[in-house]
Scaffold this motif. Structure first.
Motif, mmCIF file in Angstrom:
data_model
loop_
_atom_site.group_PDB
_atom_site.id
_atom_site.type_symbol
_atom_site.label_atom_id
_atom_site.label_comp_id
_atom_site.label_asym_id
_atom_site.label_seq_id
_atom_site.Cartn_x
_atom_site.Cartn_y
_atom_site.Cartn_z
ATOM 1 N N ASP A 1 0.816 -1.209 0.000
ATOM 2 C CA ASP A 1 0.000 0.000 0.000
ATOM 3 C C ASP A 1 0.854 1.266 0.000
ATOM 4 O OD1 ASP A 1 -2.468 1.237 -0.177
ATOM 5 O OD2 ASP A 1 -2.642 1.493 1.995
ATOM 6 N N TRP A 2 1.982 1.178 -0.695
ATOM 7 C CA TRP A 2 2.835 2.343 -0.855
ATOM 8 C C TRP A 2 2.366 3.123 -2.069
ATOM 9 C CZ3 TRP A 2 8.280 -0.260 -0.064
ATOM 10 C CH2 TRP A 2 8.450 -0.523 1.290
ATOM 11 N N PRO A 3 2.770 4.379 -2.185
ATOM 12 C CA PRO A 3 2.319 5.192 -3.315
ATOM 13 C C PRO A 3 2.759 4.610 -4.653
ATOM 14 C CG PRO A 3 3.637 6.490 -1.764
ATOM 15 C CD PRO A 3 3.669 5.091 -1.300
ATOM 16 N N VAL A 4 1.958 4.850 -5.651
ATOM 17 C CA VAL A 4 2.311 4.416 -7.000
ATOM 18 C C VAL A 4 3.539 5.219 -7.426
ATOM 19 C CG1 VAL A 4 1.541 4.323 -9.386
ATOM 20 C CG2 VAL A 4 -0.074 3.842 -7.546
ATOM 21 N N PRO A 5 4.604 4.546 -7.867
ATOM 22 C CA PRO A 5 5.799 5.295 -8.259
ATOM 23 C C PRO A 5 5.584 6.034 -9.573
ATOM 24 C CG PRO A 5 6.071 2.970 -8.751
ATOM 25 C CD PRO A 5 4.762 3.104 -8.017
ATOM 26 N N ASP A 6 6.357 7.084 -9.771
ATOM 27 C CA ASP A 6 6.322 7.806 -11.033
ATOM 28 C C ASP A 6 7.081 7.043 -12.120
ATOM 29 O OD1 ASP A 6 4.895 10.194 -10.172
ATOM 30 O OD2 ASP A 6 6.664 10.560 -8.940
ATOM 31 N N ALA A 7 8.091 6.297 -11.709
ATOM 32 C CA ALA A 7 8.902 5.536 -12.660
ATOM 33 C C ALA A 7 9.483 4.311 -11.967
ATOM 34 C CB ALA A 7 10.022 6.401 -13.212
ATOM 35 N N ILE A 8 9.761 3.298 -12.766
ATOM 36 C CA ILE A 8 10.346 2.053 -12.271
ATOM 37 C C ILE A 8 11.707 1.865 -12.909
ATOM 38 C CG2 ILE A 8 10.084 -0.460 -12.200
ATOM 39 C CD1 ILE A 8 7.065 0.012 -12.064
ATOM 40 N N LEU A 9 12.660 1.485 -12.082
ATOM 41 C CA LEU A 9 14.020 1.242 -12.534
ATOM 42 C C LEU A 9 14.476 -0.116 -12.013
ATOM 43 C CD1 LEU A 9 13.818 4.368 -11.246
ATOM 44 C CD2 LEU A 9 16.000 4.494 -12.382
ATOM 45 N N GLY A 10 15.431 -0.686 -12.690
ATOM 46 C CA GLY A 10 16.055 -1.904 -12.202
ATOM 47 C C GLY A 10 17.474 -1.608 -11.786
ATOM 48 N N LEU A 11 17.992 -2.404 -10.885
ATOM 49 C CA LEU A 11 19.410 -2.297 -10.602
ATOM 50 C C LEU A 11 20.150 -2.692 -11.876
ATOM 51 C CD1 LEU A 11 19.737 -3.703 -6.983
ATOM 52 C CD2 LEU A 11 19.384 -1.371 -7.741
ATOM 53 N N PRO A 12 21.428 -2.346 -12.004
ATOM 54 C CA PRO A 12 22.099 -2.538 -13.288
ATOM 55 C C PRO A 12 22.517 -3.969 -13.643
ATOM 56 C CG PRO A 12 23.528 -1.377 -11.763
ATOM 57 C CD PRO A 12 22.200 -1.525 -11.094
ATOM 58 N N ASP A 13 22.034 -4.977 -12.936
ATOM 59 C CA ASP A 13 22.308 -6.359 -13.347
ATOM 60 C C ASP A 13 21.195 -6.832 -14.278
ATOM 61 O OD1 ASP A 13 20.480 -8.450 -11.447
ATOM 62 O OD2 ASP A 13 20.680 -6.385 -10.770
ATOM 63 N N ASP A 14 21.481 -7.825 -15.079
ATOM 64 C CA ASP A 14 20.525 -8.285 -16.100
ATOM 65 C C ASP A 14 19.197 -8.755 -15.505
ATOM 66 O OD1 ASP A 14 22.315 -7.697 -18.097
ATOM 67 O OD2 ASP A 14 23.075 -9.749 -18.266
ATOM 68 N N ALA A 15 19.236 -9.507 -14.407
ATOM 69 C CA ALA A 15 18.004 -10.045 -13.819
ATOM 70 C C ALA A 15 17.099 -8.924 -13.300
ATOM 71 C CB ALA A 15 18.336 -11.028 -12.705
ATOM 72 N N SER A 16 17.686 -7.952 -12.632
ATOM 73 C CA SER A 16 16.893 -6.839 -12.092
ATOM 74 C C SER A 16 16.312 -5.976 -13.211
ATOM 75 C CB SER A 16 17.746 -5.966 -11.169
ATOM 76 O OG SER A 16 18.162 -6.685 -10.032
ATOM 77 N N ARG B 1 23.081 -0.939 -2.800
ATOM 78 C CA ARG B 1 23.280 0.398 -2.232
ATOM 79 C C ARG B 1 24.060 1.304 -3.183
ATOM 80 N NH1 ARG B 1 25.760 -1.197 2.565
ATOM 81 N NH2 ARG B 1 24.093 -2.355 3.483
ATOM 82 N N GLN B 2 25.147 0.784 -3.741
ATOM 83 C CA GLN B 2 25.970 1.578 -4.658
ATOM 84 C C GLN B 2 25.203 1.936 -5.927
ATOM 85 O OE1 GLN B 2 29.428 -0.828 -5.259
ATOM 86 N NE2 GLN B 2 30.260 -0.388 -3.236
ATOM 87 N N SER B 3 24.317 1.058 -6.355
ATOM 88 C CA SER B 3 23.551 1.305 -7.578
ATOM 89 C C SER B 3 22.477 2.361 -7.387
ATOM 90 C CB SER B 3 22.896 0.003 -8.057
ATOM 91 O OG SER B 3 23.868 -0.971 -8.318
#
Length: 107
Positions: free
Chosen positions: A25-40, A81-83
């Protein structure tokens, strides 16, 4: 890689991730990103249309008043964290990380 990734297809797992987001029940994000690995990256691209939100690269973010959702398919905590740290430099309103990995906040 998180053990759950071995149990489901990317599409089924994306549905699970979207369901978890809705349950939080968190707010709808404005954008979705993945961490920089292929699976994410693959998982975040699959989640974005389910939540009806755009998938973006971190470098594409220009607005500062955004709520961002990072999808983590089970990366090590330090890598995650670094990503995500560069996102703080763009001053988004809020950053969320939805991880399929056990996260130790004490690290």
């Amino acid at each position: 890689m998180a053990p759950i990734l071995y149990l489901a297809s990317k599409e089924k797992l994306a549905g699970f991730v979207a369901y978890q987001w809705i349950q939080l029940d968190w707010p709808v994000p404005d954008a979705i990103l993945g961490l920089p690995d292929d699976a994410s990256r693959a998982l975040s691209r699959a989640v974005a249309p389910i939540l009806c939100r755009p998938w973006v690269e971190l470098e594409e973010i220009e607005e500062i008043d955004l709520t961002l959702l990072f999808i983590d398919a089970g990366c090590p905590n330090d890598f995650a964290r670094q990503s995500i740290m560069p996102a703080y430099e763009t001053c988004p309103k809020t950053i969320y990380q939805l991880s399929l990995n056990a996260y130790n906040f004490g690290e």
